[in-house]
Design a protein around this motif. Structure first.
Motif: not given
Length: 180
Positions: A84, A87, A95
């Motif tokens: 990720r 992100e 996150v």
């Protein structure tokens, strides 16, 4: 990171210097998995933190990985977080907590760890050691004292790591105590 890929001391240690917001480090996970599969417990891959200044959330991510290690899921956390990276770059530290929750870790403790800085010394020590051995980009590997820089290109890195590991493992099998 004190979390290793094998439970006991292995004949060969591979230090993997990663930035947990680095897309190249995410791609390098394929090599790490392949090394684990090929060598099993004969090779120990140890994550070392080298957060790069260009990645705003990499330093916090390294601290979060240390907290995941303390909670027993260091490598699963690292792998989930590296998946990720985009992100993380967009949303930042939330996150880190999302990944902790998804893995069943104590997200409140993660938040507290990021606030109180309990893992700062570990991350700082890794980064200082990396600079001392001339790590400049990620991923970088150190095997038997040899630094292999994947920051420019990962082409051939796994083959080079395997070459060194095979040499070390063969050397392990050949050395016999001498009688005196």
């Amino acid at each position: 990171m004190s979390d290793s890929t094998t439970p006991a001391a292995s004949p060969v240690t591979v230090e993997a210097w990663f930035d947990l917001q680095c897309p190249d480090c995410f791609r390098a996970l394929d090599d790490v998995r392949a090394l684990r599969e090929k060598y099993g417990d004969r090779i120990d891959v140890q994550l070392r933190h080298f957060p790069l200044e260009k990645h705003k959330h990499a330093y916090a991510a390294a601290q979060a990985a240390e907290e995941a290690t303390d909670q027993g899921k260091g490598w699963p956390y690292v792998e989930a977080l590296l998946a990720r990276t985009e992100e993380l770059g967009e949303r930042g530290e939330p996150v880190l907590l999302d990944v902790a929750r998804e893995l069943g870790l104590d997200a409140e403790e993660f938040d507290t760890a990021l606030i109180d800085g309990r893992h700062l010394l570990t991350v700082d020590a890794d980064q200082a050691e990396g600079k001392a051995i001339k790590v400049t980009g990620t991923p970088t590997y150190v095997v038997d004292g040899e630094r292999l820089d994947g920051g420019q290109s990962q082409d051939g890195l796994r083959a080079r790591i395997e070459e060194i590991a095979d040499r070390l493992l063969t050397g392990q099998g050949l050395s016999k105590p001498t009688e005196g």
